[in-house]
Design a protein around this motif. Sequence first.
Motif, PDB file in Angstrom:
ATOM      1  N   GLY A   1       3.177   6.378  -2.887  1.00 52.13           N
ATOM      2  CA  GLY A   1       4.186   7.154  -3.596  1.00 52.13           C
ATOM      3  C   GLY A   1       5.049   8.060  -2.745  1.00 52.13           C
ATOM      4  N   SER A   2       4.998   7.934  -1.403  1.00 51.04           N
ATOM      5  CA  SER A   2       5.841   8.753  -0.537  1.00 51.04           C
ATOM      6  C   SER A   2       7.101   7.978  -0.153  1.00 51.04           C
ATOM      7  N   PRO A   3       8.300   8.465  -0.499  1.00 52.74           N
ATOM      8  CA  PRO A   3       9.526   7.763  -0.137  1.00 52.74           C
ATOM      9  C   PRO A   3       9.689   7.578   1.369  1.00 52.74           C
ATOM     10  N   ILE A   4       9.323   8.582   2.162  1.00 52.14           N
ATOM     11  CA  ILE A   4       9.460   8.467   3.610  1.00 52.14           C
ATOM     12  C   ILE A   4       8.549   7.368   4.145  1.00 52.14           C
ATOM     13  N   LEU A   5       7.333   7.319   3.649  1.00 53.66           N
ATOM     14  CA  LEU A   5       6.402   6.278   4.080  1.00 53.66           C
ATOM     15  C   LEU A   5       6.960   4.894   3.740  1.00 53.66           C
ATOM     16  N   GLN A   6       7.497   4.741   2.545  1.00 50.70           N
ATOM     17  CA  GLN A   6       8.084   3.459   2.158  1.00 50.70           C
ATOM     18  C   GLN A   6       9.302   3.137   3.012  1.00 50.70           C
ATOM     19  N   SER A   7      10.065   4.149   3.397  1.00 48.21           N
ATOM     20  CA  SER A   7      11.240   3.931   4.238  1.00 48.21           C
ATOM     21  C   SER A   7      10.847   3.432   5.625  1.00 48.21           C
ATOM     22  N   VAL A   8       9.791   4.022   6.197  1.00 49.65           N
ATOM     23  CA  VAL A   8       9.311   3.565   7.503  1.00 49.65           C
ATOM     24  C   VAL A   8       8.991   2.077   7.448  1.00 49.65           C
ATOM     25  N   VAL A   9       8.249   1.680   6.417  1.00 48.27           N
ATOM     26  CA  VAL A   9       7.811   0.287   6.327  1.00 48.27           C
ATOM     27  C   VAL A   9       8.990  -0.634   6.021  1.00 48.27           C
TER      28      VAL A   9
ATOM     29  N   ARG B   1       0.826  -1.208   0.000  1.00 41.54           N
ATOM     30  CA  ARG B   1       0.000   0.000   0.000  1.00 41.54           C
ATOM     31  C   ARG B   1       0.862   1.260   0.000  1.00 41.54           C
ATOM     32  N   ALA B   2       2.003   1.224   0.708  1.00 37.43           N
ATOM     33  CA  ALA B   2       2.890   2.393   0.749  1.00 37.43           C
ATOM     34  C   ALA B   2       3.478   2.689  -0.622  1.00 37.43           C
TER      35      ALA B   2
END
Length: 337
Positions: free
Chosen positions: A169-177, A164-165
Amino acid sequence: MDRRAFLNDSIGAVASMGLPSHALPLSPPGETGAIGTTHLMELRAGLHSLYQLDDAYGGGDVRSLAVRHLRRVRRVINTAQFPDTIGRQLHLLAGETAEHCGWLYFDADDQEQARGYWGEALTTATMLRDANLEVLIFSSMSLQACYEGRPRDGLDLARAAQVRATKHGSPILQSVVAGREARALSLLEDGKTARRRLTSARKLVERDHHGRPAPEWTAFHGHAELNFLQGLYYSDIGHHSAAAQFLRAALIHQEASYGRNRALYRLTLAKSLVDAGEVDEGAAHAVGSLEHLEEVESGRVMRRLTEVTGALRAVDSVSAHEAAEELREYAQAKEAA
């Protein structure tokens, strides 16, 4: 003034920031009796204030305020008039607030209550088909699963969040996950894949200015958090000196406003130093962390304090035993209070 008294007395002081309090009603409804954008902004400001209090003081005392705020949002949904566009945003806010209640109970180490609030939040996310809220919930549940010794569940939840991240399309969101995935993988002893996901998490942070903006709840994520995760990884595989290097960097880069994380980072560093044979430095960090703990109420942090105390007791050192006794006495006094 102790922390709990400070929080109680602070409600009025930060009310202008939107902190929920039954003594502070929302702005009056419009001429038609409807709830509008102003009321929605006030309720969202309340959630923002709860994020800030959690960062500073941990989930122990803040959770009761969050539950009150969730009740307020529910009451507005079920008793007020509003157009459909405002209704969707109110339901989304209820889901986000329920998720944060779950987080606060998780941090307070009340895992059953955390699961209950996350279940409620997930129902809302499913009803609204809101992928961002689903990412938040799944990533939080992943962290809980790892905390409870269920890393396979943690990995599955993190991967569900990552699907879903990526769409968000947010790099920070993908980094958290990616960081949550790496934590689960290291606990599953898949060091190679864990390292790869940590590398991805760092690269994604560097792409912060590309893609969609990150959600507000990811504000904690940056170089301090990534260094902390790298330290945990090295600790999991038994490279305690390397772990201590990254944990020192995490503590140095962590902003002062994140009081709970600073306490957690310093205690984790203390344990890694003891495990690495740097007993005196580890004992000094452990005792020094007590100053931070005076301002924090977090079951997770207290659990780490217990782990550090046990590590110091296991060492044949006078300074370690003295530090362990001081930590034990502090924990007893805190529990009694």
